[in-house]
Design a protein around this motif. Structure first.
Motif, PDB file in Angstrom:
ATOM      1  N   VAL A 248      -1.926  10.468  -8.613  1.00 23.41           N
ATOM      2  CA  VAL A 248      -2.916  10.510  -7.538  1.00 23.41           C
ATOM      3  C   VAL A 248      -4.080  11.395  -7.988  1.00 23.41           C
ATOM      4  O   VAL A 248      -3.887  12.405  -8.676  1.00 23.41           O
ATOM      5  N   ASN A 249      -5.303  11.032  -7.579  1.00 25.80           N
ATOM      6  CA  ASN A 249      -6.544  11.709  -7.983  1.00 25.80           C
ATOM      7  C   ASN A 249      -6.832  11.566  -9.480  1.00 25.80           C
ATOM      8  O   ASN A 249      -7.513  12.407 -10.072  1.00 25.80           O
TER       9      ASN A 249
ATOM     10  N   LEU B 216      -7.350   5.783  -0.801  1.00 25.17           N
ATOM     11  CA  LEU B 216      -5.968   6.246  -0.746  1.00 25.17           C
ATOM     12  C   LEU B 216      -5.605   7.154  -1.914  1.00 25.17           C
ATOM     13  O   LEU B 216      -4.854   8.128  -1.741  1.00 25.17           O
ATOM     14  N   LEU B 217      -6.149   6.873  -3.078  1.00 17.79           N
ATOM     15  CA  LEU B 217      -5.667   7.532  -4.293  1.00 17.79           C
ATOM     16  C   LEU B 217      -6.621   8.566  -4.891  1.00 17.79           C
ATOM     17  O   LEU B 217      -6.193   9.332  -5.758  1.00 17.79           O
TER      18      LEU B 217
ATOM     19  N   SER C 266       2.268   8.873  -6.422  1.00 20.44           N
ATOM     20  CA  SER C 266       2.354  10.289  -6.053  1.00 20.44           C
ATOM     21  C   SER C 266       3.516  10.972  -6.761  1.00 20.44           C
ATOM     22  O   SER C 266       3.396  12.114  -7.226  1.00 20.44           O
TER      23      SER C 266
ATOM     24  N   ILE D 114       0.826  -1.208   0.000  1.00 18.26           N
ATOM     25  CA  ILE D 114       0.000   0.000   0.000  1.00 18.26           C
ATOM     26  C   ILE D 114       0.858   1.255   0.000  1.00 18.26           C
ATOM     27  O   ILE D 114       0.701   2.154  -0.845  1.00 18.26           O
ATOM     28  N   LEU D 115       1.773   1.359   0.947  1.00 16.97           N
ATOM     29  CA  LEU D 115       2.595   2.563   1.055  1.00 16.97           C
ATOM     30  C   LEU D 115       3.511   2.749  -0.156  1.00 16.97           C
ATOM     31  O   LEU D 115       3.551   3.855  -0.730  1.00 16.97           O
TER      32      LEU D 115
ATOM     33  N   ALA E 108      -7.857   1.198  -2.110  1.00 18.38           N
ATOM     34  CA  ALA E 108      -7.247   1.955  -3.203  1.00 18.38           C
ATOM     35  C   ALA E 108      -7.993   3.251  -3.513  1.00 18.38           C
ATOM     36  O   ALA E 108      -7.364   4.312  -3.630  1.00 18.38           O
TER      37      ALA E 108
ATOM     38  N   THR F  57       3.043   1.727  -3.145  1.00 24.71           N
ATOM     39  CA  THR F  57       2.177   2.061  -4.281  1.00 24.71           C
ATOM     40  C   THR F  57       1.788   3.523  -4.258  1.00 24.71           C
ATOM     41  O   THR F  57       1.839   4.220  -5.291  1.00 24.71           O
ATOM     42  N   TYR F  58       1.403   4.019  -3.097  1.00 22.62           N
ATOM     43  CA  TYR F  58       1.002   5.423  -3.003  1.00 22.62           C
ATOM     44  C   TYR F  58       2.179   6.348  -3.307  1.00 22.62           C
ATOM     45  O   TYR F  58       2.029   7.358  -4.019  1.00 22.62           O
TER      46      TYR F  58
END
Length: 298
Positions: free
Chosen positions: A157-158, A236-237, A152, A144-145, A233, A147-148
């Protein structure tokens, strides 16, 4: 002649009497099987019916007597609030777009990789396949971390691009599913196509894909369900405008004081589960064929 006929009648009666105990045993076995299947159906369907009953309760019934099964008076307005208190259609369309895009891409990419492992020859193919299968044992929480941080740094992201990239990267489990299915197809089909001058790409598109319709539907259903039910996901994203229905249900059903509305959340969750149930209901025949066909050959 009469003796022969009497002997035949006696023989048939003997067979009938002898088969009656076996017939009774088969009936008892079938009855026990149906009872077990009915019990399992109740166990698996129980949580969904509990969710529906919770959606029909008042908030007071939920808080005061959470163990009470049936509501005193069904609150159908909870479903109306679930649909109108937030922008339910917009979030549902976000979930549908992401789940469909991801499912289509990962099904096709996994089919291509599975075809390569099943039919093509290359040095180290077996080792590569074992490495691929070993990644299924890696817990998702460990990625998870990283990947973010990765998405980023590259400015994704977004946006919905992470789901596109995940779809193009294939899934180890689906690759295994396709590899097992393609390995069971007779080699004479591709030999005949090679003699006719077909390349591997055309063989895959014209022969293997049409034959793999059950496993294609199975892979699509599995990947669609994974993404449709994913919470981590999107939370987070994605921001509030682009997020999915799973995040919206858990975060934005509140009263004016900021307290959660569990009965409205239950109604929204029931609506959220309904599309997946309908898709599986209409496609279960292909799903079962795909799972069974992928286990024919190791």
């Amino acid at each position: 002649m009469q003796t022969v006929r009497s002997h035949a009648v006696h023989t048939s009666r003997t067979r009938l009497v002898g088969s009656r105990p076996a017939l009774r045993r088969r009936r008892r076995s079938a009855g026990a099987t149906y009872i077990i299947l009915l019990a399992l159906a109740v166990v698996f369907a129980g949580p969904f019916f509990w969710l529906l009953l919770a959606a029909l309760k008042t908030r007071g019934e939920w808080v005061a007597v959470p163990t009470k099964i049936l509501p005193a008076e069904p609150q159908w307005s909870n479903f109306t609030h679930a649909f109108t208190d937030i922008n339910f259609p917009a979030y549902a369309m976000n979930s549908l777009f992401l789940a469909t895009t991801y499912a289509v891409l990962i099904t096709l990419s996994s089919a291509v990789v599975g075809f390569g492992f099943a039919r093509l020859q290359a040095p180290g193919k077996r080792v590569m396949f074992l490495v691929l299968l070993s990644t299924m044992m890696l817990p998702q929480v460990l990625t998870i971390l990283p990947t973010y941080v990765l998405f980023s740094r590259i400015g994704l992201v977004n946006t919905y691009w992470p789901w596109v990239l995940w779809g193009l990267a294939a899934s180890p489990f689906l690759v295994f599913l396709f590899r097992q299915f393609f390995a069971a197809i007779p080699r004479e089909l591709e030999d005949a196509a090679i003699i006719d001058g077909c390349g591997w790409g055309r063989i895959f598109v014209r022969i293997f894909l049409p034959l793999s319709r059950p496993v294609l539907v199975t892979a699509f259903l599995l990947s669609f369900t994974w993404n449709w039910g994913d919470y981590i996901a999107p939370a987070l994203l994605l921001d509030a405008d682009h997020t999915t229905l799973s995040v919206a249900i858990t975060a934005w059903y509140q009263d004016p004081h900021g307290n959660p509305l569990p009965t409205v959340q239950a109604a929204a969750a029931a609506l959220y589960v309904l599309p997946v149930m309908l898709i599986f209901l209409f496609a279960q025949r292909y799903f079962i064929r795909g799972v069974v066909g992928s286990g024919v050959k190791g």
